[in-house]
Design an enzyme around this catalytic site. Structure first.
Site, PDB file in Angstrom:
ATOM      1  N   ASN A  90       0.816  -1.217   0.000  1.00 33.61           N
ATOM      2  CA  ASN A  90       0.000   0.000   0.000  1.00 33.61           C
ATOM      3  C   ASN A  90       0.850   1.268   0.000  1.00 33.61           C
ATOM      4  O   ASN A  90       0.421   2.297  -0.522  1.00 33.61           O
ATOM      5  CB  ASN A  90      -0.921  -0.006   1.230  1.00 33.61           C
ATOM      6  CG  ASN A  90      -1.677   1.291   1.384  1.00 33.61           C
ATOM      7  OD1 ASN A  90      -2.523   1.654   0.570  1.00 33.61           O
ATOM      8  ND2 ASN A  90      -1.373   2.028   2.454  1.00 33.61           N
ATOM      9  N   SER A 145      -4.148   2.214  -8.727  1.00 37.53           N
ATOM     10  CA  SER A 145      -4.865   3.483  -8.787  1.00 37.53           C
ATOM     11  C   SER A 145      -5.668   3.564 -10.070  1.00 37.53           C
ATOM     12  O   SER A 145      -5.253   3.039 -11.115  1.00 37.53           O
ATOM     13  CB  SER A 145      -3.889   4.660  -8.731  1.00 37.53           C
ATOM     14  OG  SER A 145      -4.555   5.887  -8.959  1.00 37.53           O
ATOM     15  N   TYR A 158       2.873   9.477 -11.857  1.00 35.79           N
ATOM     16  CA  TYR A 158       2.069   8.635 -10.961  1.00 35.79           C
ATOM     17  C   TYR A 158       1.261   7.616 -11.754  1.00 35.79           C
ATOM     18  O   TYR A 158       1.219   6.428 -11.423  1.00 35.79           O
ATOM     19  CB  TYR A 158       1.147   9.525 -10.127  1.00 35.79           C
ATOM     20  CG  TYR A 158       0.251   8.773  -9.174  1.00 35.79           C
ATOM     21  CD1 TYR A 158       0.772   8.174  -8.036  1.00 35.79           C
ATOM     22  CD2 TYR A 158      -1.116   8.669  -9.405  1.00 35.79           C
ATOM     23  CE1 TYR A 158      -0.047   7.492  -7.154  1.00 35.79           C
ATOM     24  CE2 TYR A 158      -1.945   7.984  -8.535  1.00 35.79           C
ATOM     25  CZ  TYR A 158      -1.403   7.395  -7.403  1.00 35.79           C
ATOM     26  OH  TYR A 158      -2.214   6.715  -6.539  1.00 35.79           O
ATOM     27  N   ALA A 159       0.612   8.060 -12.826  1.00 28.57           N
ATOM     28  CA  ALA A 159      -0.194   7.163 -13.646  1.00 28.57           C
ATOM     29  C   ALA A 159       0.666   6.075 -14.276  1.00 28.57           C
ATOM     30  O   ALA A 159       0.290   4.897 -14.297  1.00 28.57           O
ATOM     31  CB  ALA A 159      -0.933   7.948 -14.725  1.00 28.57           C
ATOM     32  N   LYS A 162       1.735   3.547 -11.577  1.00 28.49           N
ATOM     33  CA  LYS A 162       0.663   2.646 -11.181  1.00 28.49           C
ATOM     34  C   LYS A 162       0.307   1.661 -12.296  1.00 28.49           C
ATOM     35  O   LYS A 162      -0.125   0.534 -12.031  1.00 28.49           O
ATOM     36  CB  LYS A 162      -0.564   3.450 -10.756  1.00 28.49           C
ATOM     37  CG  LYS A 162      -0.411   4.121  -9.393  1.00 28.49           C
ATOM     38  CD  LYS A 162      -0.134   3.112  -8.292  1.00 28.49           C
ATOM     39  CE  LYS A 162      -0.150   3.757  -6.912  1.00 28.49           C
ATOM     40  NZ  LYS A 162       0.106   2.765  -5.831  1.00 28.49           N
ATOM     41  N   ILE A 191     -11.036   8.114  -2.621  1.00 28.48           N
ATOM     42  CA  ILE A 191     -11.220   7.658  -1.246  1.00 28.48           C
ATOM     43  C   ILE A 191     -10.975   8.840  -0.317  1.00 28.48           C
ATOM     44  O   ILE A 191      -9.877   9.399  -0.277  1.00 28.48           O
ATOM     45  CB  ILE A 191     -10.250   6.514  -0.901  1.00 28.48           C
ATOM     46  CG1 ILE A 191     -10.393   5.358  -1.899  1.00 28.48           C
ATOM     47  CG2 ILE A 191     -10.492   6.037   0.529  1.00 28.48           C
ATOM     48  CD1 ILE A 191     -11.770   4.720  -1.936  1.00 28.48           C
TER      49      ILE A 191
END
Length: 267
Positions: A90, A145, A158-159, A162, A191
């Protein structure tokens, strides 16, 4: 409440947010949970809350960017409990605003990849020998993600990182499945956690809610419940899957929100 009874679970990045939600549900289902992250005070607070509810948990320092730290986490856990049944990867650097391709520096790119892909890879690599010793194998759950579902105006590093986690999930599942080691990936949608709620602009919430199929945002328990299932024997025939837990955000055409505003089904 014993779906994970006697299982030993490591949840990285469990000193805040989604990680806390996963860890608490694991403990409630009977697992011995190792809370880990860089912030000892916050980690111990999670441990204390679990102990108060009658669960079992300990804190262990871990820096997802430091290989020695990951190695020590695995060896100390195995020494203390005799095995490792579950690993939830995580911990990550949530760089949702890292920028466009032309804006990113190599340092920014490397920083995101170090925590989000390199860290997840190395934690997986380090836990495998311990799971291979278990006759029952083990379950590895990667937290991905929705950013990896398609192109975006920003968050490029980030994309991409992931998306790498998605493929790592499938490769791990394929390569070690015959040793009873399963690997799956959970992609959270929006979230809202106690830690990030004050920092999520209302405009962003409105954009998401207009596209989500249900009438609320997600919370850590939504991810935690899926992770309980994937860690339990109930999912023994589930491996190599990338599962969206996003309120249906990524399961419809991209123009739904706009047509809703027009009170129209189509053009």
């Amino acid at each position: 409440m014993d779906r994970l009874k006697d299982k030993v679970a490591i949840v990285t990045g469990s000193t805040s947010g989604i990680g806390i939600g996963i860890a608490k549900l694991y403990a409630a289902e009977g697992a011995k949970v190792v809370i880990c992250g860089r912030r000892e005070e916050k980690g111990q607070a999670v441990v204390d809350s679990i102990l108060k509810e009658g669960g079992e948990a300990t804190y262990h320092f871990m820096d997802i960017t430091a290989t020695e730290s990951i190695e020590q986490l695995m060896s100390d856990t195995a020494e203390k409990y005799g095995k490792i049944d579950i690993l939830v990867n995580n911990a990550a650097n949530v760089g949702l605003k890292d920028g466009r391709v032309d804006e990113l520096t190599l340092e920014m790119w490397d920083s995101v990849f170090q925590s989000d892909v390199r860290g997840t890879f190395y934690a997986t690599k380090c836990v495998l020998p311990y799971m291979q010793k278990n006759a029952a194998g083990g379950s590895i759950i990667n937290i991905g993600s929705m950013a990896s579902c398609g192109g975006d105006l920003g968050s490029t590093a980030y994309a991409c990182a992931k998306a790498g986690v998605d493929m790592l999930t499938q490769s791990t599942a394929l390569q070690y499945g015959k040793q009873n080691i399963r690997c799956n990936c959970v992609r959270p949608g929006l979230i809202v956690t106690p830690q990030n709620e004050a920092h999520v602009p209302q405009a962003l919430k409105d954009v998401f809610l207009s596209n989500i199929m249900v009438n609320r945002y997600g919370n850590p328990d939504d991810i935690g419940h899926m992770c309980v299932y994937l860690a339990s024997d109930e999912s023994s025939y589930v491996s190599g899957q990338i599962i969206n837990v996003d309120g249906g955000l990524n399961s419809h055409v991209s123009t739904v929100a706009q047509f809703r505003e027009l009170n129209s089904r189509t053009w």
